[in-house]
Design an enzyme around this catalytic site. Structure first.
Site, PDB file in Angstrom:
ATOM      1  CG  LEU A  83      -2.010  -1.463   1.160  1.00 57.27           C
ATOM      2  CD1 LEU A  83      -2.192  -1.200   2.514  1.00 57.27           C
ATOM      3  CD2 LEU A  83      -3.055  -1.062   0.119  1.00 57.27           C
ATOM      4  CG  ASP A  84       1.111   4.328  -3.227  1.00 58.81           C
ATOM      5  OD1 ASP A  84       2.252   2.942  -3.653  1.00 58.81           O
ATOM      6  OD2 ASP A  84       0.760   4.219  -4.526  1.00 58.81           O
ATOM      7  CE  LYS A  85       5.830   9.128   4.822  1.00 60.61           C
ATOM      8  NZ  LYS A  85       7.350   9.694   4.281  1.00 60.61           N
ATOM      9  CG  HIS A 115       2.600   4.571  -7.191  1.00 63.85           C
ATOM     10  ND1 HIS A 115       2.868   4.568  -5.883  1.00 63.85           N
ATOM     11  CD2 HIS A 115       3.527   5.426  -7.845  1.00 63.85           C
ATOM     12  CE1 HIS A 115       3.207   4.875  -5.246  1.00 63.85           C
ATOM     13  NE2 HIS A 115       4.091   4.881  -6.459  1.00 63.85           N
TER      14      HIS A 115
END
Length: 245
Positions: free
Chosen positions: A108-110, A189
Site C-alpha cells: 500500500l502506498d505511503k 501504483h
C-alpha cells in the site's frame, strides 16, 4: 512446499519464536524456575522438546505453539509498506509483537490507508501476490472528477498501462466522486495509474478487502489483530494451501 519440521527444538528458540522475549530473557526465566514443560520445571533454556505436543507454561500460564503468524492491520497514511524505515516509518512499528520475519503481503502506498495483511509465512505471501492466483483486492477511492460509465467499461475490458496489458477490473460508481474498484493484480501504483490513464486523479485511497479478508469496521486506523481461525482457513484455501500449525 513447506520445509520439513524438526522433531525437537530448543526451548529458548521456541519461546522466542512465540514472542515471549529474546533468548537472553528466556534464559533468565528458565533460571528463575518460571517455565514448565509437561508439568516439570525446566531451568535449562537449551532443553529440547517437540513444541507441537509438549505442554509449555510460563508463570503458570500455558502457551500454545504456532508455526506462522498472520496480522490484519488497518494501515494509516504516513507509514511505508516495508520492514525497514525507508521514506517513513515501517508499518511493523504498529504491531505489538516484534519479529524479524514479518512480511507485508503486497504493498500500500505511503498515503494509502486500509487493510494490510502481514505474515511470517513466505509461501502464503508469495501465492497471495502471484498473478496466477488472481486474488481480488477491493479499494474505496475518492477522485478529483466523477468517474463515468465509459470508465466502467474500459476497466472491465482491460487496457494497456504504459504498454503493459491489465487484467479486467470491476469499477463501481458511487455518489459524486466516490468509487469502488476490484483488481486482481498488484502493479506499482496501479489504482492511481489506472485512473490517471483515464484523465482522472485519485485524491484518497483505501483498501477495504483482500481476497476473503474484509477490513473490520471496529478496527481503528493504526490498530491490528491476529486473523481468526475462520479467516486463516479461508485465506489459505484461496491459494490452494493448508493452514500451518
Amino acid at each position: 512446499m513447506k520445509k520439513a519440521h524438526l522433531t525437537k527444538e530448543r526451548l529458548d528458540k521456541v519461546l522466542a519464536h512465540l514472542g515471549l522475549g529474546s533468548r537472553k530473557e528466556i534464559h533468565k526465566l528458565a533460571r528463575a524456575g518460571r517455565i514448565t514443560v509437561d508439568g516439570e520445571v525446566i531451568t535449562d533454556a537449551g532443553f529440547k522438546l517437540d513444541p507441537r505436543s509438549a505442554r509449555i507454561a510460563v508463570d503458570g500460564e500455558e502457551v500454545f505453539y504456532r508455526e506462522f503468524f498472520h496480522v490484519l492491520l488497518n494501515k494509516p497514511a504516513g507509514y511505508v509498506t516495508s520492514t525497514q524505515d525507508r521514506d517513513g516509518p515501517s508499518v511493523t512499528h504498529l504491531l505489538e509483537m516484534v519479529r524479524d520475519d514479518w512480511m507485508p503481503v503486497g504493498r500500500l502506498d505511503k498515503d494509502t490507508e486500509g487493510l494490510l495483511l502481514i505474515t511470517t509465512d513466505g509461501e502464503l505471501a508469495h501465492r497471495l501476490t502471484h498473478p496466477r492466483w488472481k486474488v481480488p483486492k477491493r479499494y474505496y477511492a475518492e477522485l478529483a472528477e466523477p468517474a463515468t460509465q465509459a470508465d466502467v467499461e474500459a476497466f472491465a475490458a482491460g487496457f494497456e498501462l504504459e504498454g503493459e496489458p491489465l487484467q479486467p477490473a470491476e469499477l463501481t460508481l458511487g455518489k459524486d466522486r466516490r468509487v469502488e474498484l476490484v483488481i486482481r493484480e498488484g502493479r506499482y501504483h496501479q489504482v492511481k495509474r489506472m485512473f490517471a490513464a483515464r484523465g482522472n486523479r485519485v485524491v484518497y485511497l483505501k483498501r477495504v478487502a483482500f481476497g476473503p479478508l474484509e477490513l473490520p469496521e471496529d478496527l481503528e486506523l493504526g490498530e491490528s489483530r491476529y486473523l481468526t481461525a475462520e479467516e486463516e482457513h479461508a485465506l489459505y484455501g484461496a491459494v490452494g494451501l493448508e493452514p500451518g500449525v
